[in-house]
Design a protein around this motif. Structure first.
Motif, PDB file in Angstrom:
ATOM      1  N   GLU A  25      48.527 -19.945  28.299  1.00 30.15           N
ATOM      2  CA  GLU A  25      49.781 -20.729  28.240  1.00 30.15           C
ATOM      3  C   GLU A  25      49.401 -22.278  28.685  1.00 30.15           C
ATOM      4  OE1 GLU A  25      53.808 -19.499  28.358  1.00 30.15           O
ATOM      5  OE2 GLU A  25      52.680 -17.988  30.133  1.00 30.15           O
ATOM      6  N   ARG A  93      50.538  -8.788  25.515  1.00 30.85           N
ATOM      7  CA  ARG A  93      51.635 -10.173  26.699  1.00 30.85           C
ATOM      8  C   ARG A  93      51.729 -10.905  25.505  1.00 30.85           C
ATOM      9  NH1 ARG A  93      55.125 -10.639  29.306  1.00 30.85           N
ATOM     10  NH2 ARG A  93      55.588 -12.372  30.705  1.00 30.85           N
ATOM     11  N   GLU A  96      55.185 -10.845  23.710  1.00 31.01           N
ATOM     12  CA  GLU A  96      55.889 -10.654  24.581  1.00 31.01           C
ATOM     13  C   GLU A  96      56.737 -12.798  25.158  1.00 31.01           C
ATOM     14  OE1 GLU A  96      55.242  -8.336  27.614  1.00 31.01           O
ATOM     15  OE2 GLU A  96      55.603  -5.965  26.495  1.00 31.01           O
ATOM     16  N   VAL A  97      55.914 -13.244  25.647  1.00 28.57           N
ATOM     17  CA  VAL A  97      56.076 -14.429  25.833  1.00 28.57           C
ATOM     18  C   VAL A  97      56.226 -15.448  24.646  1.00 28.57           C
ATOM     19  CG1 VAL A  97      54.606 -16.358  26.937  1.00 28.57           C
ATOM     20  CG2 VAL A  97      54.253 -14.018  27.395  1.00 28.57           C
ATOM     21  N   ALA A  99      57.870 -14.826  22.180  1.00 28.22           N
ATOM     22  CA  ALA A  99      59.114 -13.953  21.627  1.00 28.22           C
ATOM     23  C   ALA A  99      60.579 -14.950  22.553  1.00 28.22           C
ATOM     24  CB  ALA A  99      59.219 -12.833  21.490  1.00 28.22           C
ATOM     25  N   THR A 100      59.821 -14.530  23.842  1.00 28.97           N
ATOM     26  CA  THR A 100      61.506 -15.755  24.528  1.00 28.97           C
ATOM     27  C   THR A 100      60.740 -17.375  24.820  1.00 28.97           C
ATOM     28  OG1 THR A 100      60.358 -13.860  26.490  1.00 28.97           O
ATOM     29  CG2 THR A 100      61.224 -15.636  27.418  1.00 28.97           C
ATOM     30  N   LYS A 101      59.700 -17.362  24.452  1.00 32.10           N
ATOM     31  CA  LYS A 101      59.360 -18.528  24.740  1.00 32.10           C
ATOM     32  C   LYS A 101      59.266 -19.727  23.438  1.00 32.10           C
ATOM     33  CE  LYS A 101      57.410 -18.765  29.442  1.00 32.10           C
ATOM     34  NZ  LYS A 101      55.799 -19.511  30.425  1.00 32.10           N
ATOM     35  N   TYR A 126      60.289  -7.484  18.362  1.00 33.13           N
ATOM     36  CA  TYR A 126      60.456  -9.006  19.013  1.00 33.13           C
ATOM     37  C   TYR A 126      61.209  -9.494  18.121  1.00 33.13           C
ATOM     38  CZ  TYR A 126      56.355  -6.795  21.563  1.00 33.13           C
ATOM     39  OH  TYR A 126      55.322  -6.374  22.226  1.00 33.13           O
ATOM     40  N   THR A 128      63.240 -11.685  18.356  1.00 39.18           N
ATOM     41  CA  THR A 128      63.096 -13.474  18.134  1.00 39.18           C
ATOM     42  C   THR A 128      61.881 -14.155  17.941  1.00 39.18           C
ATOM     43  OG1 THR A 128      62.464 -13.163  20.749  1.00 39.18           O
ATOM     44  CG2 THR A 128      65.425 -13.438  19.475  1.00 39.18           C
TER      45      THR A 128
END
Length: 207
Positions: A25, A93, A96-97, A99-101, A126, A128
């Motif tokens: 990140e 992982r 997941e990250v 899709a959120t950020k 996922y 999004t």
């Protein structure tokens, strides 16, 4: 604490799984293209006979031990402790990250049917996730030029590559600057696992 060691002529990072995600990140935030790879016994053997491959691996920004053979060998040889960080776990992982950020992701590799099956499952799991693009791994040299251009135009933040070694390492080495993707990461057979074409080994065998 020094996070990188030299063992079996390979540079290996001592980041934990969660530290690795944090580092990825950080690189995404910097917007400067880097190569993230994993090393297992097969790659150690290939590095012994392929100087170009060895150079690419050892110059990667992140090099995770992706095999218990490396972890156990370091333990036997009384090296600093290493943690196995598997490409499939990193990929899941990061999905997941992302899709959120809102990170944009691009997928390159495996056969077209398996890739399409994986994309379908990822879109379900996922919803999004911003899929910047994807392409199967069976391409010719003229196609490679088009793929690189397509990846560059996609403005992806993460490029997941599921090509065999050393093809994927050569691809990243040749095109990383032009693609301009913050993180290019080799994930081995992860596409096939997510598409449920192959199964992972049981947990007891992985460890």
């Amino acid at each position: 604490m020094e996070k990188r060691i030299r063992f079996l002529e390979a540079n290996l990072d001592r980041y934990s799984f969660h530290e690795t995600i944090t580092q990825i990140e950080n690189y995404i935030a910097l917007k400067k293209p880097v190569h993230h790879t994993g090393v297992n016994a097969d790659k150690i053997n290939l590095m012994k006979t392929n100087p170009r491959f060895k150079k690419i691996i050892n110059e990667a920004a992140l090099v995770n031990p992706d095999g218990m053979s490396i972890v156990l060998a370091a333990q036997i040889c009384k090296q600093p402790k290493l943690e196995r960080v598997a490409g499939i776990d990193i990929m899941i992982r990061l999905l997941e990250v992302a899709a959120t950020k809102g990170y944009r992701v691009y997928f390159l590799g495996t056969s077209e049917p398996i890739l399409n099956k994986m994309i379908s499952r990822i879109r379900t799991d996922y919803p999004t996730l911003l899929i910047a693009g994807y392409h199967h791994g069976f391409f010719s040299e003229p196609d490679e030029v088009k793929i690189v251009k397509n990846i560059q135009k996609s403005k992806a933040d993460i490029l997941f590559i599921a090509l065999p070694s050393p093809q994927k390492e050569y691809f990243v080495d040749l095109h990383m600057s032009e693609m301009n993707v913050p993180v290019s990461i080799g994930v081995g057979g992860s596409f096939d696992v997510i598409a449920e074409e192959i199964k992972r080994a049981p947990k007891w065998m992985q460890t």
